[in-house]
Design a protein around this motif. Structure first.
Motif, PDB file in Angstrom:
ATOM      1  N   ARG A 112       0.893  -1.225   0.168  1.00 22.83           N
ATOM      2  CA  ARG A 112      -0.365   0.087   0.253  1.00 22.83           C
ATOM      3  C   ARG A 112       1.000   1.277   0.081  1.00 22.83           C
ATOM      4  NH1 ARG A 112      -5.751  -0.100   1.649  1.00 22.83           N
ATOM      5  NH2 ARG A 112      -4.938   2.337   1.205  1.00 22.83           N
ATOM      6  N   ARG A 113       2.012   1.373   0.707  1.00 27.29           N
ATOM      7  CA  ARG A 113       3.205   2.252   0.648  1.00 27.29           C
ATOM      8  C   ARG A 113       2.980   2.976  -0.797  1.00 27.29           C
ATOM      9  NH1 ARG A 113       8.429   0.986   3.499  1.00 27.29           N
ATOM     10  NH2 ARG A 113       7.173  -0.802   3.276  1.00 27.29           N
ATOM     11  N   THR A 114       3.470   1.783  -2.273  1.00 25.32           N
ATOM     12  CA  THR A 114       3.213   2.427  -3.182  1.00 25.32           C
ATOM     13  C   THR A 114       2.028   3.600  -3.526  1.00 25.32           C
ATOM     14  OG1 THR A 114       2.213   0.488  -4.042  1.00 25.32           O
ATOM     15  CG2 THR A 114       4.045   0.507  -4.637  1.00 25.32           C
ATOM     16  N   LEU A 115       0.832   3.416  -3.193  1.00 24.73           N
ATOM     17  CA  LEU A 115      -0.596   4.031  -3.757  1.00 24.73           C
ATOM     18  C   LEU A 115      -0.311   5.382  -2.912  1.00 24.73           C
ATOM     19  CD1 LEU A 115      -3.452   1.300  -3.515  1.00 24.73           C
ATOM     20  CD2 LEU A 115      -1.778   2.416  -5.059  1.00 24.73           C
ATOM     21  N   HIS A 116      -0.257   5.797  -1.709  1.00 27.31           N
ATOM     22  CA  HIS A 116      -0.203   6.209  -0.316  1.00 27.31           C
ATOM     23  C   HIS A 116       1.596   7.364  -0.691  1.00 27.31           C
ATOM     24  CE1 HIS A 116      -3.046   5.078   2.491  1.00 27.31           C
ATOM     25  NE2 HIS A 116      -2.390   3.975   2.136  1.00 27.31           N
ATOM     26  N   ALA A 117       2.221   6.629  -1.264  1.00 33.87           N
ATOM     27  CA  ALA A 117       3.678   7.446  -1.861  1.00 33.87           C
ATOM     28  C   ALA A 117       3.437   8.937  -2.789  1.00 33.87           C
ATOM     29  CB  ALA A 117       4.809   6.793  -1.804  1.00 33.87           C
ATOM     30  N   LEU A 118       3.131   7.799  -3.892  1.00 30.31           N
ATOM     31  CA  LEU A 118       2.429   7.983  -5.638  1.00 30.31           C
ATOM     32  C   LEU A 118       1.241   9.876  -4.334  1.00 30.31           C
ATOM     33  CD1 LEU A 118       1.187   5.570  -7.106  1.00 30.31           C
ATOM     34  CD2 LEU A 118       3.555   7.682  -7.911  1.00 30.31           C
ATOM     35  N   LYS A 119       0.714   9.848  -3.812  1.00 30.06           N
ATOM     36  CA  LYS A 119      -0.515  10.108  -3.233  1.00 30.06           C
ATOM     37  C   LYS A 119       0.460  11.654  -2.878  1.00 30.06           C
ATOM     38  CE  LYS A 119      -4.685  12.581  -3.046  1.00 30.06           C
ATOM     39  NZ  LYS A 119      -5.090  12.747  -4.291  1.00 30.06           N
ATOM     40  N   THR A 120       0.950  11.512  -2.093  1.00 32.55           N
ATOM     41  CA  THR A 120       1.475  11.908  -0.845  1.00 32.55           C
ATOM     42  C   THR A 120       3.013  12.486  -2.043  1.00 32.55           C
ATOM     43  OG1 THR A 120       2.082  10.321   0.918  1.00 32.55           O
ATOM     44  CG2 THR A 120       4.012  12.846   1.003  1.00 32.55           C
ATOM     45  N   ARG A 121       4.181  12.456  -2.839  1.00 30.92           N
ATOM     46  CA  ARG A 121       4.334  13.449  -3.639  1.00 30.92           C
ATOM     47  C   ARG A 121       3.925  13.958  -4.639  1.00 30.92           C
ATOM     48  NH1 ARG A 121       7.909  13.344   0.303  1.00 30.92           N
ATOM     49  NH2 ARG A 121       9.407  11.972   0.838  1.00 30.92           N
ATOM     50  N   VAL A 122       2.979  13.069  -5.075  1.00 28.96           N
ATOM     51  CA  VAL A 122       2.696  13.542  -6.306  1.00 28.96           C
ATOM     52  C   VAL A 122       0.933  14.562  -6.491  1.00 28.96           C
ATOM     53  CG1 VAL A 122       2.621  13.833  -8.852  1.00 28.96           C
ATOM     54  CG2 VAL A 122       3.519  11.925  -7.826  1.00 28.96           C
ATOM     55  N   ASP A 162       0.914  -1.955   9.425  1.00 25.56           N
ATOM     56  CA  ASP A 162       1.350  -1.044  10.944  1.00 25.56           C
ATOM     57  C   ASP A 162       2.250   0.270  10.398  1.00 25.56           C
ATOM     58  OD1 ASP A 162       0.351  -3.506  12.301  1.00 25.56           O
ATOM     59  OD2 ASP A 162       2.253  -4.240  13.027  1.00 25.56           O
ATOM     60  N   GLU A 163       3.352   0.018   8.906  1.00 27.63           N
ATOM     61  CA  GLU A 163       3.847   0.724   8.660  1.00 27.63           C
ATOM     62  C   GLU A 163       2.545   2.209   7.783  1.00 27.63           C
ATOM     63  OE1 GLU A 163       6.873   3.602   7.537  1.00 27.63           O
ATOM     64  OE2 GLU A 163       6.716   1.765   9.151  1.00 27.63           O
ATOM     65  N   VAL A 164       2.296   1.705   7.027  1.00 30.49           N
ATOM     66  CA  VAL A 164       0.645   3.031   6.272  1.00 30.49           C
ATOM     67  C   VAL A 164      -0.257   3.078   7.559  1.00 30.49           C
ATOM     68  CG1 VAL A 164      -1.331   2.795   4.848  1.00 30.49           C
ATOM     69  CG2 VAL A 164       1.733   1.810   3.953  1.00 30.49           C
ATOM     70  N   ARG A 165      -0.407   2.745   8.323  1.00 27.52           N
ATOM     71  CA  ARG A 165      -1.479   3.158   9.095  1.00 27.52           C
ATOM     72  C   ARG A 165      -0.650   3.591   9.974  1.00 27.52           C
ATOM     73  NH1 ARG A 165      -4.562  -1.654  12.384  1.00 27.52           N
ATOM     74  NH2 ARG A 165      -3.562   0.025  14.086  1.00 27.52           N
ATOM     75  N   ARG A 166       1.520   4.009  10.583  1.00 34.29           N
ATOM     76  CA  ARG A 166       1.420   4.722  11.201  1.00 34.29           C
ATOM     77  C   ARG A 166       1.862   6.107  10.295  1.00 34.29           C
ATOM     78  NH1 ARG A 166       6.176   6.011  12.205  1.00 34.29           N
ATOM     79  NH2 ARG A 166       6.677   4.662  10.373  1.00 34.29           N
ATOM     80  N   ARG A 167       2.089   5.675   9.366  1.00 40.87           N
ATOM     81  CA  ARG A 167       2.847   6.932   8.637  1.00 40.87           C
ATOM     82  C   ARG A 167       1.441   7.615   7.948  1.00 40.87           C
ATOM     83  NH1 ARG A 167       6.955   6.385   4.856  1.00 40.87           N
ATOM     84  NH2 ARG A 167       6.562   7.916   5.265  1.00 40.87           N
ATOM     85  N   VAL A 168      -0.056   7.123   7.517  1.00 41.27           N
ATOM     86  CA  VAL A 168      -1.109   8.006   7.675  1.00 41.27           C
ATOM     87  C   VAL A 168      -0.856   8.771   9.022  1.00 41.27           C
ATOM     88  CG1 VAL A 168      -3.558   7.840   6.756  1.00 41.27           C
ATOM     89  CG2 VAL A 168      -1.591   6.836   5.641  1.00 41.27           C
ATOM     90  N   ALA A 169      -1.652   8.134  10.154  1.00 42.22           N
ATOM     91  CA  ALA A 169      -2.081   9.099  11.069  1.00 42.22           C
ATOM     92  C   ALA A 169      -0.903   9.844  11.506  1.00 42.22           C
ATOM     93  CB  ALA A 169      -1.894   7.759  12.601  1.00 42.22           C
ATOM     94  N   ASP A 170       0.288  10.025  11.364  1.00 37.92           N
ATOM     95  CA  ASP A 170       1.817  11.077  11.550  1.00 37.92           C
ATOM     96  C   ASP A 170       1.098  12.138  10.297  1.00 37.92           C
ATOM     97  OD1 ASP A 170       3.121  10.355   9.653  1.00 37.92           O
ATOM     98  OD2 ASP A 170       4.665   9.377  11.445  1.00 37.92           O
ATOM     99  N   GLY A 171       0.992  11.713   9.179  1.00 35.54           N
ATOM    100  CA  GLY A 171       1.253  12.879   8.562  1.00 35.54           C
ATOM    101  C   GLY A 171       1.689  12.581   7.476  1.00 35.54           C
ATOM    102  N   SER A 172       2.696  11.622   8.026  1.00 34.21           N
ATOM    103  CA  SER A 172       4.233  11.684   6.985  1.00 34.21           C
ATOM    104  C   SER A 172       3.400  10.205   5.570  1.00 34.21           C
ATOM    105  CB  SER A 172       5.412  10.984   7.204  1.00 34.21           C
ATOM    106  OG  SER A 172       5.153   9.527   7.699  1.00 34.21           O
ATOM    107  N   LEU A 173       2.768  10.348   5.211  1.00 31.27           N
ATOM    108  CA  LEU A 173       1.703  10.611   4.338  1.00 31.27           C
ATOM    109  C   LEU A 173       0.367  10.665   3.853  1.00 31.27           C
ATOM    110  CD1 LEU A 173       2.928   6.288   3.815  1.00 31.27           C
ATOM    111  CD2 LEU A 173       3.746   7.731   2.849  1.00 31.27           C
ATOM    112  N   GLN A 174      -0.203  10.763   2.812  1.00 30.79           N
ATOM    113  CA  GLN A 174      -1.299  10.843   2.981  1.00 30.79           C
ATOM    114  C   GLN A 174      -2.187   9.811   2.373  1.00 30.79           C
ATOM    115  OE1 GLN A 174      -2.797  14.047   1.923  1.00 30.79           O
ATOM    116  NE2 GLN A 174      -0.577  14.347   3.282  1.00 30.79           N
TER     117      GLN A 174
END
Length: 184
Positions: A112-122, A162-174
């Protein structure tokens, strides 16, 4: 966790292939290129920490061997993680978007980080798609059904969740969500 959200069967899109040392995504994307569905392929990945191959260059070589011409392939070969795959491919992704192509992420089914990274960076990405494949770890196919019974599969899927949930919660991933068959 499943990233699968395929583009409509008649819609060509730019395919961003996220780095890995496995060949399955290349077979998938080469087939789609020959069907006229992947006119631009962005191969990503720097040095793989397990094999030493430079993933983006290796993908290019494998795509070429499968009849995909150089003019259809862009290579990012410096990244060391998922977010850098996107960051170092921004010019290629924006090239695709400016030419009217939507983006399709190509990655392991649970990455899932692929999707979140795309949305965050683009952030201008708009609606985008996901095509997935099932990886092999420790000699076993990590499928959507069997992953909890495969120790290496379970570890990887749970770690990703776990990584995706944590990073979305802390705002580092959209955050992203799938609505009507597309990610946004």
């Amino acid at each position: 966790m499943d990233i699968e959200a395929p583009p409509p069967s008649e819609e060509p899109t730019a395919h961003v292939v996220f780095g890995t040392n496995q060949v399955q995504p290349i077979d998938l994307v080469a087939e789609r290129y020959h069907q006229g569905l992947a006119p631009l392929i962005i191969a990503t990945g720097g040095v793989n920490r397990h094999t030493g191959i430079v993933e983006g260059r290796w993908f290019h070589e494998l795509l070429s061997l499968r009849g995909v011409p150089d003019q259809a392939i862009r290579v990012e070969d410096r990244s060391s993680d998922t977010e850098q795959n996107v960051e170092f491919s921004l010019a290629f992704i924006r090239e695709a978007l400016s030419s009217g192509l939507a983006i399709t992420a190509v990655s392991k089914w649970y990455h899932r980080r692929t999707l979140h990274a795309l949305k965050t960076r683009v952030p201008e990405i708009g609606a985008f798609y996901g095509l997935s494949w099932e990886p092999v770890y420790a000699g076993r196919l990590v499928t959507r059904a069997e992953w909890p019974r495969i120790p290496d599969g379970e570890r990887r899927v749970v770690r990703e969740w776990d990584e995706v949930r944590r990073r979305v919660a802390d705002g580092s991933l959209q955050p992203v969500q799938k609505l009507n068959g597309v990610w946004s």
